[in-house]
Design a protein around this motif. Structure first.
Motif, mmCIF file in Angstrom:
data_model
loop_
_atom_site.group_PDB
_atom_site.id
_atom_site.type_symbol
_atom_site.label_atom_id
_atom_site.label_comp_id
_atom_site.label_asym_id
_atom_site.label_seq_id
_atom_site.Cartn_x
_atom_site.Cartn_y
_atom_site.Cartn_z
ATOM 1 N N LEU A 89 43.403 36.810 31.652
ATOM 2 C CA LEU A 89 41.964 36.739 31.262
ATOM 3 C C LEU A 89 40.903 36.910 32.008
ATOM 4 C CD1 LEU A 89 42.527 35.745 27.562
ATOM 5 C CD2 LEU A 89 41.965 38.022 27.890
ATOM 6 N N GLU A 90 40.875 36.224 32.948
ATOM 7 C CA GLU A 90 39.813 36.045 33.464
ATOM 8 C C GLU A 90 40.057 37.247 34.149
ATOM 9 O OE1 GLU A 90 40.940 32.656 35.420
ATOM 10 O OE2 GLU A 90 39.981 31.284 34.180
ATOM 11 N N ARG A 91 41.552 37.687 34.755
ATOM 12 C CA ARG A 91 41.325 38.224 36.527
ATOM 13 C C ARG A 91 40.779 39.882 35.303
ATOM 14 N NH1 ARG A 91 46.840 39.180 37.237
ATOM 15 N NH2 ARG A 91 47.307 40.457 35.565
ATOM 16 N N ASN A 92 40.962 40.538 33.850
ATOM 17 C CA ASN A 92 40.762 41.455 33.386
ATOM 18 C C ASN A 92 39.438 41.166 32.968
ATOM 19 O OD1 ASN A 92 42.720 42.465 33.253
ATOM 20 N ND2 ASN A 92 43.598 41.546 30.602
ATOM 21 N N HIS A 93 38.170 39.401 33.267
ATOM 22 C CA HIS A 93 37.208 39.563 32.882
ATOM 23 C C HIS A 93 36.506 40.258 33.935
ATOM 24 C CE1 HIS A 93 33.387 37.239 32.952
ATOM 25 N NE2 HIS A 93 32.956 37.580 31.997
ATOM 26 N N ARG A 94 36.860 39.636 35.307
ATOM 27 C CA ARG A 94 35.993 40.156 35.917
ATOM 28 C C ARG A 94 36.118 41.531 36.927
ATOM 29 N NH1 ARG A 94 39.034 35.494 38.212
ATOM 30 N NH2 ARG A 94 40.348 37.089 38.600
ATOM 31 N N GLU A 95 37.585 42.423 36.442
ATOM 32 C CA GLU A 95 37.620 43.786 35.911
ATOM 33 C C GLU A 95 36.338 44.620 35.320
ATOM 34 O OE1 GLU A 95 41.808 45.036 35.692
ATOM 35 O OE2 GLU A 95 42.341 43.680 37.607
ATOM 36 N N ALA A 96 36.433 44.129 33.946
ATOM 37 C CA ALA A 96 35.055 44.688 33.317
ATOM 38 C C ALA A 96 34.257 44.442 33.946
ATOM 39 C CB ALA A 96 35.769 44.079 31.562
ATOM 40 N N SER A 97 34.197 43.685 34.201
ATOM 41 C CA SER A 97 32.458 42.939 34.535
ATOM 42 C C SER A 97 31.912 43.922 35.615
ATOM 43 C CB SER A 97 32.144 41.260 35.846
ATOM 44 O OG SER A 97 32.164 40.694 33.687
ATOM 45 N N ARG A 98 33.205 44.154 36.653
ATOM 46 C CA ARG A 98 32.748 44.968 37.683
ATOM 47 C C ARG A 98 32.688 46.317 37.426
ATOM 48 N NH1 ARG A 98 37.433 43.311 40.616
ATOM 49 N NH2 ARG A 98 37.372 40.880 40.842
ATOM 50 N N LYS A 99 33.403 46.883 36.264
ATOM 51 C CA LYS A 99 33.730 48.344 35.732
ATOM 52 C C LYS A 99 31.683 48.286 34.935
ATOM 53 C CE LYS A 99 35.758 51.272 33.039
ATOM 54 N NZ LYS A 99 36.397 51.280 31.725
ATOM 55 N N LEU B 230 35.611 38.852 26.316
ATOM 56 C CA LEU B 230 36.867 38.596 27.278
ATOM 57 C C LEU B 230 36.432 37.075 28.070
ATOM 58 C CD1 LEU B 230 38.219 41.975 29.352
ATOM 59 C CD2 LEU B 230 39.251 40.246 27.501
ATOM 60 N N ALA B 231 35.046 37.304 28.341
ATOM 61 C CA ALA B 231 34.528 35.667 28.243
ATOM 62 C C ALA B 231 34.744 34.790 27.139
ATOM 63 C CB ALA B 231 33.081 35.595 28.925
ATOM 64 N N ARG B 232 35.161 35.336 26.477
ATOM 65 C CA ARG B 232 34.546 34.332 24.498
ATOM 66 C C ARG B 232 36.250 33.560 25.034
ATOM 67 N NH1 ARG B 232 32.303 36.708 19.980
ATOM 68 N NH2 ARG B 232 32.836 35.636 19.157
ATOM 69 N N LEU B 233 37.157 34.587 24.389
ATOM 70 C CA LEU B 233 38.799 34.921 25.130
ATOM 71 C C LEU B 233 38.941 34.096 25.881
ATOM 72 C CD1 LEU B 233 39.895 38.523 24.185
ATOM 73 C CD2 LEU B 233 39.615 36.206 22.818
ATOM 74 N N VAL B 234 38.477 33.904 27.586
ATOM 75 C CA VAL B 234 38.771 32.609 28.656
ATOM 76 C C VAL B 234 38.539 31.906 27.879
ATOM 77 C CG1 VAL B 234 38.246 31.980 30.835
ATOM 78 C CG2 VAL B 234 38.857 34.044 30.192
ATOM 79 N N LYS B 235 37.147 31.634 27.303
ATOM 80 C CA LYS B 235 36.634 30.530 27.391
ATOM 81 C C LYS B 235 37.866 29.298 25.295
ATOM 82 C CE LYS B 235 33.238 27.309 24.731
ATOM 83 N NZ LYS B 235 31.146 27.933 24.632
ATOM 84 N N VAL B 236 37.746 30.394 25.202
ATOM 85 C CA VAL B 236 39.146 29.817 22.914
ATOM 86 C C VAL B 236 40.408 29.750 24.057
ATOM 87 C CG1 VAL B 236 40.467 31.071 21.944
ATOM 88 C CG2 VAL B 236 38.210 31.275 21.928
ATOM 89 N N GLN B 237 41.005 30.046 25.396
ATOM 90 C CA GLN B 237 42.105 30.474 25.804
ATOM 91 C C GLN B 237 42.314 28.762 26.956
ATOM 92 O OE1 GLN B 237 44.809 32.798 25.546
ATOM 93 N NE2 GLN B 237 45.987 31.195 25.578
#
Length: 133
Positions: A95-105, A7-14
Motif C-alpha cells: 500500500l505504501e508503494r502504491n501510495h507513493r506511485e499515486a502521489s507521483r502520478k 491509499l494513505a488512509r489504508l496505509v494507516k489502517v494497515q
C-alpha cells in the motif's frame, strides 16, 4: 477524494492492524512465559521439603502437564500472530508503494495541467494582442 489520499488512509489502517497483531503476539508470548514459570514452580515444589507429591503425585503431574499445555497453546497463538504480522507488514508495504506511485502520478498530472494552462494563457494573450493590431 484522490486515490493517494485513500491509499494513505489504508496505509494507516494497515499499520494499526499490524500493531494489534504485534500486541496480541506479545501477550501470547507473555502468557507462554507465565505458563512455563508455573510448570517450573510446580516442579520445584514437587521436589521440595514438605511436599505432598508422594501422597498426591497425580495432582502435581496434572498441574505440570496443564502448565506445559497452556505454554504450547500460547506459543502456537504467538506463532499465528507472527504470521499475521508478516502478512500485515507485506500489505502495508504494498500500500505504501502504491501510495507513493499515486502521489507521483497525481503530482505529474497537476504539473501537466499547470503547463497546459500556462500555454493556453500565453496563446490567449497572443491572440488578444494580434486582435488589437
Amino acid at each position: 477524494m484522490e486515490r493517494s489520499h485513500r491509499l494513505a488512509r489504508l496505509v494507516k489502517v494497515q499499520n494499526q492492524l499490524k500493531a494489534v497483531h504485534e500486541t496480541n503476539r506479545a501477550a501470547a508470548l507473555q502468557e507462554a512465559h507465565a505458563a512455563e514459570a508455573r510448570a517450573e514452580d510446580i516442579m520445584a515444589r514437587k521436589g521440595g521439603d514438605g511436599s505432598l507429591s508422594e501422597v498426591f503425585p497425580d495432582v502435581y503431574e496434572r498441574g505440570i502437564s496443564r502448565a506445559f499445555e497452556n505454554r504450547d497453546r500460547a506459543l502456537a497463538k504467538a506463532e499465528a500472530e507472527a504470521e499475521k504480522v508478516a502478512a500485515e507488514t507485506a500489505r502495508a508495504r504494498l500500500l505504501e508503494r502504491n501510495h507513493r506511485e499515486a502521489s507521483r502520478k497525481e503530482e505529474r498530472q497537476r504539473e501537466e495541467r499547470a503547463g497546459l494552462e500556462n500555454v493556453e494563457r500565453m496563446l490567449a494573450a497572443r491572440r488578444t494582442s494580434l486582435d488589437h493590431k
